[in-house]
Motif scaffolding. Structure first.
Motif, PDB file in Angstrom:
ATOM      1  N   UNK A 279       0.973  -1.144  -0.012  1.00 47.88           N
ATOM      2  CA  UNK A 279       0.138   0.060  -0.163  1.00 47.88           C
ATOM      3  C   UNK A 279       1.006   1.293  -0.066  1.00 47.88           C
ATOM      4  N   UNK A 280       0.845   2.042  -0.877  1.00 50.05           N
ATOM      5  CA  UNK A 280       1.816   3.136  -1.092  1.00 50.05           C
ATOM      6  C   UNK A 280       1.182   4.602  -1.505  1.00 50.05           C
ATOM      7  N   UNK A 281       1.908   5.655  -1.317  1.00 56.30           N
ATOM      8  CA  UNK A 281       1.473   6.991  -1.760  1.00 56.30           C
ATOM      9  C   UNK A 281       2.625   7.640  -2.532  1.00 56.30           C
ATOM     10  N   UNK A 282       2.192   8.315  -3.361  1.00 59.32           N
ATOM     11  CA  UNK A 282       3.409   8.828  -4.458  1.00 59.32           C
ATOM     12  C   UNK A 282       2.866  10.524  -4.560  1.00 59.32           C
ATOM     13  N   UNK A 283       3.749  11.290  -3.997  1.00 58.19           N
ATOM     14  CA  UNK A 283       3.603  12.809  -4.140  1.00 58.19           C
ATOM     15  C   UNK A 283       4.459  13.368  -4.940  1.00 58.19           C
TER      16      UNK A 283
END
Length: 545
Positions: A279-283
């Motif tokens: 589960x990830x987040x890319x900013x």
């Protein structure tokens, strides 16, 4: 007689037979009665379980007889509909009245369709309780042709609907938050090729939402070629041991634009089964990265400027020393050799020249001291606070005696990491100020104390909360100062009084500030005009490397 006996015997046999059959019949009836009792008990238990289930699930049941219009409600349905008791018999009028007006046509159509088509139905709608409160319910049922009736259930789903509404609101807020922060979320389930992206992930990478099929091979093609090796190395190391990762890299948009992104992810279990996923987040941190580059350039420029200023101050101070010595030397010669030949005015000129050169020498010495504090190695060592203060007082003993000052010390021999020469200079300047700025009618009284506190006990925003600090107070009964001057007095060249009243260059407290900064500490001042001043020095017991 024989005939009579035979008849009697046969009669007895028949009677016995019927008696046996009667006993058997009675026993069978008893068994059946016992069975019926058990079955009735079972049915009662099932009814109790059913009633309990209805109460737990907020689900009531009902029947409507089509021909007669008779309506039956279960106990739980009374509660769902909001009636306090069940001492009345519901009818079709009450049944329809409970339904919210805007839903009545919809529900009636579903019921009519079920009767006409002899089928089942399911419909969500709102009801209005006698109190006026509205509830969401789910109505389900079917038509029983042989009995010409509708049977069904009504379940209160208000909490579920509210939860769904909150979930939708949260999803909307999350979507908006992602758009505002240029931050997208993603999920990659073990064993799956497809990587699930949020809408903002598509936007960040230059695609319309759900316009492309995203897998890892596709994503690698978006990573800038100069960053691909480091990206793959970091990702493969994390993926091998299912570890979290955080990677800074660049991507190339379909139009050729390069963007900086930061991806953070964790490997965790999802759902009820043994399913795991990253589960990830890319900013999108392009603007932040550009700002960092600009800030780094400004810092480098500022460091170069500070270095140049330090060099200038150091060199200029040294270069000024020689001509200043000559001015002082020739001034002394003029006074010594020609004093008798000069009138009072000429002697006053010579005296003023010597005073100005002496102030200039003091200023140069202070500038040299200040510039040295910005240059060179800190050289921390283990020191004792008590020794530092005693050495300082020893250096100031002549002034203390001349001023008839009283100095009270409340210090333990606590160890501290510090630069001895700097700490002595710190206390010399602070105690020296207390000896300088005194009331004419009252001899100086100076108190020096120290306490030990953790950072979280001090009201200093930028302090390390878990570090141990010495809080040193130097308090005097001198002329003090106004509260609004408390922070200004640490600025270089800032003076509160004219040179005619008190000697000084306005650099001493700036040096104190620089020394506490060099020791990762803090310095504050408190004062009140004509009532004295207190300087608070906060120094860490140990320097964190």
């Amino acid at each position: 007689m024989l005939l009579i006996a035979t008849v009697i015997f046969i009669g007895l046999l028949i009677l016995g037979y019927f008696l046996v059959r009667s006993v058997q019949f009675v026993n069978r009836l008893r068994r059946e009665a016992t069975g019926l009792k058990k079955y009735n008990k079972y049915l009662l238990e099932r009814v109790e379980v059913l009633n309990l289930a209805e109460r737990i699930t907020h689900l009531g049941s009902w029947e409507i007889f089509v021909e007669s219009g008779q309506v039956k409600w279960s106990d739980e349905l009374y509660k769902v509909y909001g009636f306090k008791n069940d001492n009345f018999l519901p009818d079709t009028h009450i049944n329809e009245q409970v339904i919210a007006p805007e839903y009545r046509d919809k529900v009636n159509k579903e019921l009519k369709s079920a009767i006409d088509n002899k089928t089942s139905f399911a419909v969500e709608y709102q009801i209005v309780q006698p109190s006026g409160e509205r509830k969401y319910v789910l109505g389900q049922g079917f038509y029983i042709e042989g009995e010409d009736k509708l049977v069904g259930t009504i379940q209160d789903i208000t909490e579920l609907k509210e939860a769904v509404l909150k979930l939708r609101i949260n999803e909307s807020l999350l979507r908006e938050a992602e758009m505002v922060s240029h931050s997208g979320s993603w999920e990659w389930i073990d064993g799956k090729e497809f990587i699930l992206w949020s809408d903002e992930m598509y936007n960040i990478h230059g695609f319309l939402p759900h316009s492309v099929f995203v897998n890892f091979a596709f994503y690698k093609g978006l990573v800038h070629e100069d960053d691909l090796y480091a990206f793959m190395q970091n990702f493969n190391m994390a993926k091998k041991d299912k570890l979290p990762f955080k990677i800074n890299y660049r991507i190339v948009l379909p139009g050729g634009e390069t963007r900086h992104v930061l991806t953070t992810a964790e490997y965790k279990r999802i759902g009820l089964n043994e399913n795991y996923a990253y589960i990830g987040n890319t900013q999108d941190v392009t603007q932040l990265r550009e700002a960092e580059v600009q800030l780094e350039e400004k810092i480098a420029e500022l460091n170069r400027s500070n270095h140049d200023l330090e060099q200038f101050a150091y060199v200029a101070s040294h270069d000024l020393q020689e001509p200043l010595r000559k001015i002082q030397a020739f001034g002394d010669r003029l006074k010594d050799k020609y004093a008798g030949q000069m009138n009072a005015e000429a002697q006053d000129y010579i005296s003023r020249m010597r005073g100005a050169s002496e102030r200039m020498r003091t200023l140069i010495d202070d500038l040299l001291a200040f510039s040295k504090l910005t240059r060179g190695n800190k050289g921390f060592s283990k020191l004792k606070l008590g020794d530092i203060v005693r050495k300082t007082l020893s250096d100031l003993d002549f002034t203390i005696e001349l001023k008839k000052a009283t100095v009270n010390i409340d210090l333990e021999d606590d160890e501290i990491d510090g630069v001895e020469s700097q700490l002595i200079q710190l206390f010399q300047n602070l105690i020296g100020n207390s000896l300088k700025f005194t009331n004419q009618n009252e001899p100086p009284c100076i108190s020096i104390s120290c306490t030990t506190k953790y950072g979280y006990e001090l009201s200093i925003t930028e302090i390390n909360k878990n570090q141990i600090f010495y809080v040193i107070e130097i308090k005097d009964n001198g002329i003090g100062f106004e509260t609004e001057e408390a922070m200004k007095i640490f600025d270089i060249f800032h003076r509160l009084h004219s040179r005619a009243d008190y000697e000084g260059t306005g650099i001493g407290l700036a040096i104190c500030k620089r020394i506490t900064d060099n020791h990762s500490g803090f310095i504050f001042a408190e004062g009140k005009s004509d009532e004295g001043a207190t300087f608070v020095v906060v120094l860490p017991k140990k320097q964190i490397k």
